[in-house]
Design a protein around this motif. Structure first.
Motif, short mmCIF file in Angstrom:
data_model
loop_
_atom_site.label_atom_id
_atom_site.label_comp_id
_atom_site.label_asym_id
_atom_site.label_seq_id
_atom_site.Cartn_x
_atom_site.Cartn_y
_atom_site.Cartn_z
N SER A 233 34.63 51.49 44.69
CA SER A 233 33.93 50.31 45.19
C SER A 233 34.91 49.37 45.86
CB SER A 233 33.23 49.59 44.04
OG SER A 233 34.18 49.16 43.07
N GLU A 234 34.39 48.39 46.57
CA GLU A 234 35.25 47.41 47.22
C GLU A 234 35.89 46.50 46.17
OE1 GLU A 234 33.90 45.30 50.71
OE2 GLU A 234 32.14 46.61 50.82
N ASP A 235 37.02 45.91 46.54
CA ASP A 235 37.62 44.93 45.66
C ASP A 235 36.94 43.58 45.86
OD1 ASP A 235 38.62 44.56 48.21
OD2 ASP A 235 40.63 44.01 47.57
N VAL A 295 38.78 32.22 41.20
CA VAL A 295 39.72 33.30 40.87
C VAL A 295 39.34 34.02 39.58
CG1 VAL A 295 41.67 32.27 42.09
CG2 VAL A 295 41.25 31.65 39.70
N ASP A 296 38.39 33.50 38.80
CA ASP A 296 38.01 34.16 37.55
C ASP A 296 37.45 35.55 37.83
OD1 ASP A 296 38.79 31.95 36.19
OD2 ASP A 296 36.77 31.13 35.88
N GLY A 297 38.05 36.54 37.19
CA GLY A 297 37.57 37.91 37.35
C GLY A 297 37.91 38.56 38.68
N VAL A 298 38.72 37.90 39.50
CA VAL A 298 39.03 38.43 40.83
C VAL A 298 40.08 39.55 40.72
CG1 VAL A 298 40.13 37.91 43.04
CG2 VAL A 298 38.40 36.36 42.10
N MET A 299 39.83 40.64 41.43
CA MET A 299 40.76 41.76 41.52
C MET A 299 41.01 42.04 42.99
SD MET A 299 40.87 45.19 42.38
CE MET A 299 39.21 45.81 42.12
N LEU A 300 42.27 42.00 43.40
CA LEU A 300 42.62 42.27 44.80
C LEU A 300 43.31 43.62 44.86
CD1 LEU A 300 43.96 39.80 47.39
CD2 LEU A 300 45.17 41.95 47.08
N ARG A 301 42.75 44.52 45.67
CA ARG A 301 43.28 45.88 45.75
C ARG A 301 44.25 46.00 46.93
NH1 ARG A 301 38.70 48.86 45.69
NH2 ARG A 301 38.75 48.90 43.41
N ALA A 381 40.74 51.35 54.24
CA ALA A 381 40.85 49.95 54.65
C ALA A 381 39.68 49.13 54.13
CB ALA A 381 40.94 49.84 56.16
N HIS A 382 38.50 49.75 54.00
CA HIS A 382 37.31 49.04 53.56
C HIS A 382 37.41 48.63 52.09
CE1 HIS A 382 33.14 47.79 53.91
NE2 HIS A 382 32.82 48.50 52.85
N ASN A 383 38.18 49.40 51.31
CA ASN A 383 38.24 49.16 49.88
C ASN A 383 39.49 48.40 49.44
OD1 ASN A 383 35.83 50.51 49.42
ND2 ASN A 383 36.85 52.50 49.27
N ALA A 384 40.26 47.88 50.38
CA ALA A 384 41.48 47.16 50.03
C ALA A 384 41.61 45.91 50.90
CB ALA A 384 42.71 48.05 50.21
N SER A 385 42.42 44.97 50.42
CA SER A 385 42.63 43.71 51.14
C SER A 385 44.05 43.53 51.63
CB SER A 385 42.26 42.52 50.23
OG SER A 385 40.91 42.56 49.83
N ALA A 386 44.97 44.39 51.19
CA ALA A 386 46.38 44.19 51.53
C ALA A 386 47.12 45.52 51.52
CB ALA A 386 47.04 43.22 50.55
N VAL A 387 48.29 45.52 52.17
CA VAL A 387 49.26 46.60 52.07
C VAL A 387 50.52 46.01 51.45
CG1 VAL A 387 50.70 48.23 53.35
CG2 VAL A 387 48.35 47.82 54.08
N MET A 388 51.09 46.72 50.47
CA MET A 388 52.27 46.19 49.78
C MET A 388 53.32 47.28 49.67
SD MET A 388 52.50 43.86 46.40
CE MET A 388 51.56 45.00 45.39
N THR A 389 54.55 46.97 50.05
CA THR A 389 55.64 47.93 50.07
C THR A 389 56.83 47.39 49.31
OG1 THR A 389 54.92 48.65 52.26
CG2 THR A 389 57.10 49.32 51.58
N ASN A 390 57.47 48.28 48.55
CA ASN A 390 58.67 47.94 47.79
C ASN A 390 59.75 48.96 48.13
OD1 ASN A 390 60.63 47.20 45.99
ND2 ASN A 390 59.37 47.42 44.15
N VAL A 391 60.81 48.53 48.78
CA VAL A 391 61.88 49.43 49.23
C VAL A 391 63.21 48.97 48.66
CG1 VAL A 391 63.16 50.29 51.23
CG2 VAL A 391 60.67 50.05 51.36
#
Length: 490
Positions: A233-235, A295-301, A381-391
């Motif tokens: 599902s969507e975030d 922000v209560d209950g918010v989940m960002l994917r 892309a539809h199911n996420a709000s961000a891209v995150m990279t750790n290098v």
């Protein structure tokens, strides 16, 4: 090294070439800050001797009816790709960030190889170099290795990553990998053995949830993963989710001491990566609270790239990485509870087949017709709000063109309608956070990056103020009482 006149792009590299949109250009952008000015002439020498040794950078990608090819540029001119930039007045961080924001929103010239270095000679009391390279050339791990091969361990050498002779070619040696690769090492090792057949199966049934559920019922871990992704599902809806425009905003934070991050992680039984991701979640939460958002209950994917190449081949160009969906618990206010939630999520993902399935999906995008790619691209892309990279970067100071690199940052592109990118890189015993946002969705990323340090401080002080049990972990409820007792932490 002479570049071949014509060479076919891999299916995955073709997918990245096709992903270019006016609202999301497929460029990896990096900024290196120096303690002194950088000599343009000496920098060009380094590019000629250590960057252009990779023949690919003398080529440009061309897509035809018969497929996509790397084509040599007969009019290659180094002066076109390495340019001097002068900022107005005595430029500080704000002026440099504005310049990077403009460049990350500006396409590279498709008539020539898709990369450029801008040497900024009047940034603060030192200098800066801005690098832009199209994602079709390589992924982040490979490009970090390329950049390291250009550096020295002292102002006049020797090279920090010396070249080795391998089968008659000069190629840079490799010395490590990604923390995310280590986290997913077991699943990746198994996935490599599965082979191309299962990758193709994953791409074929991605669009058919009923088929995915049917296969999952047969007990296969891989097909179960496909079903999970197909039915995802969507975030939560936040201001970071929406239709992006063509203007981007760049910002970076003051670095955190890596030793302190390691110390707090060890105290709480968490990895460095867990601590950093929890700080990112806290910063996003605090930014939304300031804006008056719920922000209560918010989940960002977020979509998190995971390196899939063997470590000894990290020097090779091209794209060899998958993606995992990581849920950030924005709705958790307690820093310690948030960290434990992130740690549990990362632990659950360690045996995931998501990275190898995502690589198969990218291959399907590049080998199939554009119509198929448009359909497949919308799914993650539809199911996420961000891209995150750790290098991970080197933990000792490096020199480029004779100048000492004081700090470095980078940003990866977003795909589809994703409008937020978060990058984390470690260098010289410090951790650097960078953010790229869409101007229409988040016009003030500097207010977001300013929160990374304070979120880490909250985690440290909450840990120190909480009564520790004789055995086991800190109780998040007890930690919450410590937070309530110290208003300055909120």
């Amino acid at each position: 090294m002479t570049a071949p006149e014509r060479e076919r792009l891999s299916a995955v590299d073709t997918a990245w070439l096709r992903m270019d949109r006016p609202s999301n250009l497929m460029m990896i952008c990096g900024v290196l800050l120096f303690t002194e000015k950088v000599s343009l002439a000496r920098f060009k020498e380094v590019i000629s001797e250590r960057f252009l040794i990779f023949a690919r950078f003398r080529q440009r990608p061309v897509e035809t009816g018969a497929g996509a090819f790397w084509k040599g540029d007969p009019a290659f001119d180094l002066d076109r790709h390495v340019v001097r930039v002068t900022l107005p007045g005595k430029a500080a961080t704000a002026e440099l960030q504005a310049l990077v924001s403009r460049l990350v929103s500006t396409p590279l010239d498709p008539a020539h190889p898709l990369w450029q270095f801008c040497v900024v000679d009047n940034f603060a009391d030192g200098g800066a170099v801005i690098a832009r390279i199209h994602h079709s050339y390589a992924d982040g791990i490979a490009l970090v290795r390329v950049m390291l091969s250009m550096t020295d361990s002292a102002p006049r050498g020797p090279p920090a990553m010396p070249f080795q002779a391998r089968k008659g070619k000069r190629e840079p040696a490799d010395d490590g990998g990604s923390p995310l690769l280590a986290a997913f090492g077991g699943a990746i090792g198994s996935a490599r053995k599965i082979g191309a057949t299962l990758i193709e199966k994953g791409a074929e049934i991605w669009n058919d949830p009923a088929r995915a559920v049917e296969l999952a019922g047969r007990g296969s871990a891989l097909t179960g993963e496909i079903a999970k992704l197909a039915l995802m599902s969507e975030d939560s809806a936040t201001r970071f989710k929406g239709t992006p425009g063509t203007e981007k905003r760049i910002a970076w934070a003051e670095p955190l001491p890596l030793t302190e991050v390691k110390t707090i992680g060890k105290a709480l039984g968490a990895s460095v990566n867990d601590v950093l991701l929890a700080c990112v979640a806290g910063a996003l939460r605090d930014y939304l609270v300031e804006k008056g958002d719920a922000v209560d209950g918010v989940m960002l994917r977020t979509l998190v790239p995971v390196n899939l190449r063997p470590l000894e081949q990290a020097y090779r160009l091209g794209n060899q990485f998958g993606l995992v969906f990581l849920d950030l618990p924005i709705g958790i206010a307690n820093p310690i509870a948030r960290l434990y939630c992130v740690r549990a999520t990362m632990s659950a993902l360690k045996e995931s087949y998501q990275p190898i399935l995502a690589l198969g999906l990218l291959a399907a995008m590049g080998s199939g017709p554009r119509m198929l790619q448009e359909t497949l691209l919308d799914m993650p892309a539809h199911n996420a709000s961000a891209v995150m990279t750790n290098v991970p970067g080197p933990q000792t100071p490096l020199y480029l063109a004779g100048g000492r690199i004081d700090s470095l940052m980078f940003w990866v592109p977003q795909s589809g309608d994703i409008g937020l990118g978060v990058s984390i890189i470690s260098y010289n015993d410090c951790v650097q956070f960078g953010v790229v946002t869409d101007r229409t969705l988040c016009p003030d990323p500097e207010r977001l990056t300013a929160r990374f340090g304070s979120e880490f401080e909250k985690l440290v002080l909450t840990t120190l103020m909480s009564p520790w049990p004789r055995d086991g972990e800190l109780d998040p409820c007890v930690a919450a009482q410590a937070v309530a007792a110290a208003p300055r932490l909120r």
